[in-house]
Design an enzyme around this catalytic site. Structure first.
Site, PDB file in Angstrom:
ATOM      1  N   LYS A  51       0.804  -1.231   0.000  1.00  0.00           N
ATOM      2  CA  LYS A  51       0.000   0.000   0.000  1.00  0.00           C
ATOM      3  C   LYS A  51       0.834   1.277   0.000  1.00  0.00           C
ATOM      4  O   LYS A  51       0.372   2.327  -0.471  1.00  0.00           O
ATOM      5  CB  LYS A  51      -0.941   0.000   1.198  1.00  0.00           C
ATOM      6  CG  LYS A  51      -2.135  -0.930   1.078  1.00  0.00           C
ATOM      7  CD  LYS A  51      -3.174  -0.363   0.135  1.00  0.00           C
ATOM      8  CE  LYS A  51      -4.480  -1.138   0.205  1.00  0.00           C
ATOM      9  NZ  LYS A  51      -5.515  -0.551  -0.665  1.00  0.00           N
ATOM     10  N   SER A 302       0.603  -9.761  -0.777  1.00  0.00           N
ATOM     11  CA  SER A 302       0.436  -8.310  -0.737  1.00  0.00           C
ATOM     12  C   SER A 302       0.722  -7.666   0.611  1.00  0.00           C
ATOM     13  O   SER A 302       0.964  -6.466   0.686  1.00  0.00           O
ATOM     14  CB  SER A 302      -0.983  -7.933  -1.179  1.00  0.00           C
ATOM     15  OG  SER A 302      -1.942  -8.521  -0.316  1.00  0.00           O
TER      16      SER A 302
END
Length: 401
Positions: A51, A302
């Site tokens: 992110k 992720s």
């Protein structure tokens, strides 16, 4: 419309900020899936997830006036840390709205980066709506978690790295929540290699992108529930929906049991801590939801920001799913030697007894009987079935819990 230059510019913006994360082949997962599986380890990225790429790239594109007003974002945790880190690095005031049930580790990490954290609502969507109200009231600049071109461009820099690390990659498997990661990764990958296949993976308990694709328009789910809190989104973005529809070849789902199994395998076989949202891609690969064999498949891990308390529950659930843990309760005659008979079965079957609780009193226990609760460490489901058969043959009736 984003161009390849936008992704390259984003990479330049991020050059001094992020890690170029490793892409490593896994012999274990290659063997289990009949493909060559490579793990892209964004769980080891700064702030613990991908992110930071999109968040920092967005902040880097803000005007001096926008930076002066400060930034605000809504997030279940990972985007929060990316925005907070970027804002601190640039000396910008930052407010983050997070769901009330956000993992404590993510809340503490976000405050640790200097952001003001506001807890509101049961999920991301409620936090997002409240953040919009605060943004309007205070004039701050909103940094969206996924539905923003600069954020998408930042996430797509992952594909630029993958193409350099593994030029002959056949498939990229990416998680999908709101769609920013999948949109960026898929578009950047196909701009560089048009014949590459990109597969998106959602948690079945929060499959808002798949529902939208089937409906032909952005669709809002009434209810979402999954251990993969990072992709627990009721409604994908308008921009991300269009890009996913255009550039992602297929979207599949995995359930929480498959996700927990993948998390456990990553810990055991690869020594990697990966959160639920980060493990969905591997879960899909291991469940044979990626068509074909013998392909070079890059699985995007992720993020790795998982709460320790949740991790302990995930491990226990994963052990149960894999047949590595058995808890049963049986009612036996309250006389000497009964426990010995049971323990002998466990010993002969080479199952490790974690605990035995013997109760003579309770609402369900009649006079002359006792209730025994046993927790066992087992090898697999066949091992469990063998133990249960021997208990049944010995006259024990039991309930599995």
């Amino acid at each position: 419309m984003l161009t390849l230059k936008d992704f390259q510019t984003a990479r330049q913006n991020l050059a001094s900020v992020i890690h170029t994360t490793s892409l490593e082949r896994s012999s274990t997962f290659s063997q289990l899936s009949d493909n060559e599986v490579f793990l892209k380890m964004e769980n080891l990225q700064k702030t613990g997830s991908f992110k930071i790429r999109g968040a920092y790239n967005k902040i880097a594109t803000l005007s001096p006036e926008e930076r002066k007003r400060g930034v605000i974002a809504a997030s279940a945790g990972n985007h929060a840390q990316g925005v907070a880190y970027g804002a601190k690095r640039m000396g910008i005031p930052c407010t983050i709205v997070m769901p009330e049930g956000a993992p404590l580790t993510k809340v503490e990490a976000t405050t640790g980066y200097g952001a003001k954290v506001v807890l509101h609502g049961p999920n991301y969507d409620a936090a997002y709506q409240y953040a919009l109200q605060l943004q309007e009231a205070n004039g701050m600049t909103f940094v969206h978690a996924f539905n923003d071109a600069a954020v998408i461009a930042g996430q797509g820099t992952i594909s630029l790295e993958i193409m350099e690390q593994l030029p002959d990659v056949d498939v990229i498997v990416t998680p999908i929540g709101g769609g920013g990661l999948a949109a960026g990764v898929a578009m950047a990958a196909k701009l560089l290699k048009p014949d590459i296949q990109v597969i998106g993976v959602e948690a079945s308990g929060a499959a808002s992108m798949l529902a939208s694709l089937r409906a032909g328009q952005v669709h809002t789910l009434e209810y979402v529930e999954t251990i993969a809190d990072g992709i627990q989104v009721k409604r994908p973005g308008d921009l991300t929906f269009d890009l996913v529809r255009q550039y992602v070849d297929d979207v599949v789902t995995v359930d929480d049991d498959q996700i927990t199994k993948a998390i456990l395998l990553l810990m055991e076989r690869s020594k990697l801590v990966v959160e639920g949202a980060g493990a969905v891609g591997l879960a899909a690969v291991l469940d044979q939801k990626i068509a074909g064999k013998g392909k070079k498949v890059t699985v995007l891990l992720s993020g790795g920001n998982v709460d320790v308390n949740l991790l302990s529950k995930i491990i226990e659930r994963g052990l149960v799913e894999a047949g590595r843990y058995l808890r049963l309760v049986t009612t036996v005659p309250d006389r000497p030697g009964v426990l010995l008979t049971m323990a002998k079965i466990f010993a002969e079957e080479k199952s490790n007894v974690i605990s035995i609780h013997h109760h003579r009193m309770g609402e369900r226990i009649v006079l002359g009987q006792a209730e025994v609760e046993v927790n066992l460490e087992t090898r697999d489901r066949k091992h469990i079935q063998r133990i249960l058969k021997r208990l049944g043959d010995a006259g024990f009736t039991y309930t599995i819990r």
